[in-house]
Design a protein around this motif. Structure first.
Motif, short mmCIF file in Angstrom:
data_model
loop_
_atom_site.label_atom_id
_atom_site.label_comp_id
_atom_site.label_asym_id
_atom_site.label_seq_id
_atom_site.Cartn_x
_atom_site.Cartn_y
_atom_site.Cartn_z
N SER A 193 2.83 20.67 26.58
CA SER A 193 2.88 21.84 25.65
C SER A 193 2.08 22.03 24.87
N ARG A 194 1.16 20.84 24.57
CA ARG A 194 0.03 20.66 23.54
C ARG A 194 -1.21 20.75 24.23
N CYS A 195 -1.61 21.20 25.32
CA CYS A 195 -2.82 21.18 26.27
C CYS A 195 -3.17 22.56 26.39
N THR A 196 -4.07 23.26 25.81
CA THR A 196 -4.41 24.66 25.61
C THR A 196 -5.65 25.01 26.46
N ASP A 197 -6.11 23.94 27.07
CA ASP A 197 -7.34 24.07 28.07
C ASP A 197 -7.12 23.01 29.05
N MET A 239 -1.45 24.38 34.95
CA MET A 239 -2.69 25.12 35.26
C MET A 239 -2.25 26.71 35.69
N ALA A 240 -1.38 26.88 36.23
CA ALA A 240 -0.88 28.24 36.63
C ALA A 240 -0.63 28.90 35.36
N ALA A 241 0.12 28.24 34.22
CA ALA A 241 0.50 28.80 32.99
C ALA A 241 -0.85 29.13 32.20
N LEU A 242 -1.80 28.14 32.10
CA LEU A 242 -2.92 28.41 31.53
C LEU A 242 -4.01 29.68 32.25
N GLU A 243 -3.77 29.65 33.51
CA GLU A 243 -4.33 30.77 34.05
C GLU A 243 -3.66 32.12 33.81
N SER A 244 -2.41 32.24 33.79
CA SER A 244 -1.72 33.29 33.25
C SER A 244 -2.03 33.73 31.88
N ALA A 245 -2.09 32.64 31.05
CA ALA A 245 -2.44 32.96 29.66
C ALA A 245 -3.57 33.53 29.33
N MET A 246 -4.60 33.05 30.15
CA MET A 246 -5.91 33.48 30.18
C MET A 246 -6.12 35.09 30.42
N THR A 247 -5.33 35.31 31.68
CA THR A 247 -5.36 36.61 32.37
C THR A 247 -4.61 37.60 31.11
#
Length: 382
Positions: A162-166, A278-286
């Motif tokens: 939850s604390r990993c933003t990248d 990784m999927a969540a980070l990709e969705s957030a960036m999109t």
């Protein structure tokens, strides 16, 4: 002023040594020996920035030489690049197992040799700079390992997600979790924006990169496979190579076999969590990219509306000015003493220029319509 790095060349072929020296002289200080035994003896007496080591030598081969070099005091900090015609992945794995940083094919390409040496020395310098920070991290990892059990490591990793933003933070969390299991390896995280490959000290060595490339190329989807006494995990967006984690249970007692089995299962759980993140980070960036596009479309629409209003006001002002000019000219006819034809000609000139100016200004509305169509299309896609 920095001292020129000293490099030890180890090869039983004198011609190869001369060619290597000719390539390295100027940028480095090359020295040479013709056997593994001599290399170990020389490294006990002198310090070197790097060793370029032939694999196939009579007596002590390159792999055994590397083992003995790494066993010397401070030898774990001495980078070794192997030099061999053996290019199979099994040979690269052997080089990795004994602590090599890279593998150079024979016959060597001078620009490639120089590039590999520069890269290894740059990575080693960065690792030295991070040594103090690494000691602190390792101490924290060891303390945490004493506080939590095997299941606790997975739970703690889930909380860290939850604390990993990248991807950099995610890679660090994975490495720390592996350390809590007393495991070590290298990780590759892949996304649509690129990939990053790291070990616990920083960027992967070229040899580690080649092993991760092999894992990535050999599998599709989620797969766990043995690589000698090591294990590779390939889960699409997450590729992991773990040293000394054996899938084969041959020669193990029951307790050790069960411990290895649990370790593989726990590492798989860690990777599944990392894949989801990784999927969540990709969705957030999109989503952020989409929000930026929407904001840009909104700003462009507002700007276009404002431009249209200003153009309309400008057209009205220009038309009014020309009408006033026309009226003033017509009023001055009484005082100019012009003939009827002269008056009509002058009025014609004013009217013609007014129409030309209004036509030119009116073309801006075509640009407005064009931009408006673009905005409409953008809105349909966001």
């Amino acid at each position: 002023m920095n001292e020129t790095p000293r490099i030890l060349l180890v090869d039983d072929d004198e011609l190869t040594l001369e060619m290597l020296k000719a390539t390295l002289e100027g940028e480095f200080q090359p020295e040479s020996v013709v056997s593994g035994e001599a290399a170990v003896q020389r490294c006990q007496e002198q310090s070197y920035a790097l060793v370029l080591l032939d694999v196939d030598m009579p007596g002590m081969d390159g792999y055994e030489t590397c083992r003995q070099l790494k066993a010397l005091p401070g030898g774990d900090q001495l980078p070794v690049i192997f030099h061999s015609a053996r290019l199979h992945v099994d040979e690269r794995l052997r080089g990795y197992e004994v602590g090599g940083e890279d593998y150079l094919p024979k016959p060597f390409d001078p620009p490639e040799l120089l590039a590999k040496i520069r890269r290894v020395l740059a990575i080693r310098e960065r690792q030295r700079e991070m040594a103090g920070q690494l000691d602190e991290v390792m101490n924290a990892v060891l303390v945490s390992a004493d506080m939590v059990g095997e299941a606790g490591v997975v739970l703690e990793f889930q909380r860290q997600l939850s604390r990993c933003t990248d991807t950099d933070a995610l890679a660090r969390a994975l490495h720390e979790s592996l350390q809590r299991y007393n495991l070590d390896g290298c990780i590759r995280l892949r996304s649509a924006r690129g990939e990053t490959s790291t070990n616990i000290k920083g960027p992967c060595t070229a040899l580690e990169q080649s092993i991760l490339d092999h894992l990535q190329a050999q599998t599709e989807g989620a797969c766990i496979q043995p690589l000698g006494p090591h294990t590779g995990f390939s889960y699409g967006s997450v590729v992991l190579f773990v040293r000394n984690l054996r899938m084969s249970r041959e020669g193990m007692d029951r307790a050790e076999s069960e411990r290895m089995g649990r370790a593989i299962d726990n590492v798989a759980l860690l990777i599944e969590g990392a894949v989801a993140k990784m999927a969540a980070l990709e969705s957030a960036m999109t989503a952020r990219d989409l929000a930026d596009v929407r904001h840009l479309v909104s700003m462009t629409t507002e700007a276009l509306t404002d431009i249209a209003k200003r153009n309309q006001a400008q057209l009205g002002e220009v038309r009014t000015l020309f009408e006033e000019l026309k009226q003033q000219i017509e009023d001055s006819f009484l005082h100019l003493g012009l003939t009827q034809s002269q008056e009509e000609h002058l009025a014609y000139i004013v009217r013609t220029h007014m129409e030309s100016v209004m036509t030119v200004l009116g073309k801006s509305s075509e640009i407005e319509h064009f931009l408006s169509r673009i905005i409409t299309k953008l809105k349909q896609h966001v």
